[in-house]
Write an enzyme that holds these catalytic residues in place. Structure first.
Site, PDB file in Angstrom:
ATOM      1  N   TRP A 216     -24.083  32.376  34.064  1.00 32.55           N
ATOM      2  CA  TRP A 216     -23.634  32.153  32.736  1.00 32.55           C
ATOM      3  C   TRP A 216     -23.001  33.438  32.213  1.00 32.55           C
ATOM      4  CZ3 TRP A 216     -22.732  27.613  30.889  1.00 32.55           C
ATOM      5  CH2 TRP A 216     -23.494  26.598  31.198  1.00 32.55           C
TER       6      TRP A 216
ATOM      7  N   TYR B  80     -25.329  20.019  37.999  1.00 31.05           N
ATOM      8  CA  TYR B  80     -26.288  20.308  39.110  1.00 31.05           C
ATOM      9  C   TYR B  80     -27.419  19.073  39.015  1.00 31.05           C
ATOM     10  CZ  TYR B  80     -28.294  22.220  34.639  1.00 31.05           C
ATOM     11  OH  TYR B  80     -28.415  22.268  33.322  1.00 31.05           O
TER      12      TYR B  80
ATOM     13  N   ARG C 194     -21.344  23.473  33.644  1.00 30.71           N
ATOM     14  CA  ARG C 194     -22.022  23.401  34.916  1.00 30.71           C
ATOM     15  C   ARG C 194     -22.562  21.955  35.200  1.00 30.71           C
ATOM     16  NH1 ARG C 194     -27.493  25.407  36.394  1.00 30.71           N
ATOM     17  NH2 ARG C 194     -27.659  25.927  38.766  1.00 30.71           N
TER      18      ARG C 194
ATOM     19  N   GLU D 201     -27.529  20.438  27.226  1.00 34.33           N
ATOM     20  CA  GLU D 201     -27.940  20.142  28.671  1.00 34.33           C
ATOM     21  C   GLU D 201     -28.150  18.838  28.252  1.00 34.33           C
ATOM     22  OE1 GLU D 201     -30.915  22.841  30.295  1.00 34.33           O
ATOM     23  OE2 GLU D 201     -30.435  24.018  28.616  1.00 34.33           O
TER      24      GLU D 201
ATOM     25  N   GLU E 119     -27.707  16.475  35.867  1.00 33.93           N
ATOM     26  CA  GLU E 119     -27.610  17.293  34.632  1.00 33.93           C
ATOM     27  C   GLU E 119     -26.496  17.786  34.479  1.00 33.93           C
ATOM     28  OE1 GLU E 119     -30.307  20.286  31.996  1.00 33.93           O
ATOM     29  OE2 GLU E 119     -31.165  19.251  33.837  1.00 33.93           O
TER      30      GLU E 119
ATOM     31  N   ASP F 126     -31.323  18.068  38.896  1.00 36.01           N
ATOM     32  CA  ASP F 126     -32.474  18.588  38.178  1.00 36.01           C
ATOM     33  C   ASP F 126     -33.596  17.686  38.299  1.00 36.01           C
ATOM     34  OD1 ASP F 126     -34.615  20.046  37.050  1.00 36.01           O
ATOM     35  OD2 ASP F 126     -33.852  19.594  35.208  1.00 36.01           O
TER      36      ASP F 126
END
Length: 475
Positions: free
Chosen positions: A435, A68, A66, A8, A75, A70
């Site tokens: 996930w 998104y 993914r 991540e 991220e 944050d």
């Protein structure tokens, strides 16, 4: 590697001085909204529905990963990868996706995404989190955890991204920091911000290891090791070393092969001491009262990995050879690691610039250069202008694959998830994608509890069920 791994990456956002009226805090949301608008138009491979998670927060990609927001940062979470080469490739896909969006918005001239971990102005930090799938039966006794912490604290000698200056964050006890000598340059960006060895609350008490037990898979078989200590690397070679060596050590852990009597007296303090040591001797104190150099610690882990893991795969053998190459170079010829080890590359650039401009370490100009090293724009980022040696350059070039922003790995459950994303992108069925599961119509769901399975055929059958179209959700 033969282990499910994911990364991540949180990105910083920087504006050029030519655009002072634009708020840099708004650009992550602007880019995110642009990507989602293009997704709904069917022109970019990203899609979500508001009820999938908090409105406007993010969604899954056609590569199985993914994207998104944050806490204000964009991220990117890579899809699950089984091989080291894939992991590095899909980690880089996040850079490609964000940079291409800036180009499409015509903003690349004055807005930059920075893949680093510190804000020199505010002292804030943002993370690069590593996720390793492990067997549920793996033993995490205090000696085992202590040995793992020793490895993680010392690996920064080749995984650190380097930084100008220092920070002095507080843990929950709020003890006032003691006066410290000025640090000009250190190995790691995250070292100063790690205030605990093992802890659960990520945002308020950053630890080397995050303790939450959230496997995102069948909890009876698996656990997920979530690491907060690592820096974001610009060098793909450094990313490979960071992930590959850690995966090897976790295999030793699961096989009961970790070294004995190699537990640090204080893993947090050792992490900071190694990062800040200007002599580069990197001496640490062990729990048994002895001292040892970080390079010697790494050689001990390498020796065991060589003994028990060699010939498991060509990729493992490449990793073991590269690991020894780097450790030898750190001792004898650090300059040969330019382009491969980020802190060495960055320091070389800074010192070259300082000599040219007759600057000292306290000049604020150096902080700007520090940031520009991490600019993901190949036309502006300082890392991209560095010429690495043949061994390092070949790896760095081999893992850059543009298709990774659009297609998933073919040997993990990311393949099935990406198949579902592609299907729902073209229809109006209400759905939820996680996930480890896919749901449709809020009544029918498919559990994908084994990350080693692709689930492509299961997802195909699930999507083929007759359903009535729902009402599209609005952004």
């Amino acid at each position: 590697m033969d282990r499910i791994v994911g990364i991540e990456t949180e990105y910083g956002c920087l504006l050029s001085e030519e655009e002072p009226h634009v708020n840099s805090e708004l650009w992550p949301a602007k880019v995110k909204n642009y990507l989602f608008r293009k997704a709904d138009a069917g022109t970019i491979d990203l899609h979500y529905r508001d009820y999938e998670e908090p409105p406007g927060n993010g969604g899954f990609l056609l590569n199985g990963g993914r994207l998104y927001l944050d806490m204000g940062h964009i991220e990117y979470a890579s899809p699950e990868c089984l091989h080291l080469h894939d992991l590095v490739t899909y980690e880089l896909a996040g850079d490609d996706l964000l940079q291409s969006s800036l180009v499409a918005l015509g903003a690349e001239g004055h807005v930059s995404f920075i893949k680093n971990n510190v804000d020199h102005h505010t002292g804030a930090t943002f993370g690069c989190h590593e996720n390793y799938l492990m067997k549920r039966e793996a033993q995490f006794t205090p000696p085992i955890l202590g040995t793992l912490l020793t490895f993680l604290a010392t690996r920064q000698i080749f995984t650190g991204a380097g930084r100008v200056g220092q920070s002095n964050p507080l843990a929950f006890d709020f003890e006032p920091p003691q006066p410290e000598a000025q640090i000009n340059f250190q190995l790691s960006q995250r070292a100063d911000h790690i205030v605990n060895d093992i802890y659960q609350w990520v945002q308020f008490n950053r630890a080397i290891i995050n303790a939450r037990d959230e496997p995102l898979a069948d909890y009876r078989k698996y656990r997920r090791l979530h690491l907060l200590i690592g820096d974001s690397n610009m060098s793909p070679f450094a990313t490979a070393l960071k992930i590959g060596t850690t995966a090897c050590v976790l295999s030793l852990l699961e096989d009961g092969r970790l070294p004995r009597d190699l537990v640090l007296a204080d893993a947090v303090q050792s992490t900071r001491d190694i990062s800040r040591d200007p002599t580069q001797r990197w001496i640490v104190h062990l729990e048994n009262g002895k001292t040892i150099g970080a390079i010697d610690v790494q050689w001990e882990f390498h020796r065991l990995a060589q003994k028990y893991l060699r010939n498991r795969s060509a990729e493992t053998d490449w990793l073991l050879e590269s690991w020894s190459f780097v450790l030898e170079a750190l001792e004898k010829n650090p300059q040969s690691l330019i382009g491969g080890v980020d802190w060495i590359t960055k320091r070389w650039l800074l010192e070259t610039f300082m000599e040219s401009e007759k600057l000292k370490w306290d000049d604020s100009w150096l902080q700007s250069i520090d940031l520009e090293y991490h600019n993901i724009d190949p036309g502006r980022g300082l890392f991209f202008g560095v010429t690495a040696g043949k061994r390092i350059a070949e790896w760095n070039n081999s893992v850059r694959r543009p298709r990774a922003t659009r297609g998933p790995p073919l040997n993990t459950r990311a393949l099935g998830r990406a198949h579902a994303v592609a299907f729902f992108q073209k229809c109006d069925f209400p759905y939820v994608i996680n996930w480890d599961s896919i749901a449709c119509d809020s009544r029918d769901f498919l559990v994908m509890g084994d990350p080693f399975e692709t689930y492509y055929e299961e997802v195909d059958r699930f999507l083929a069920k007759p359903r009535s179209p729902g009402t599209p959700m609005e952004e």
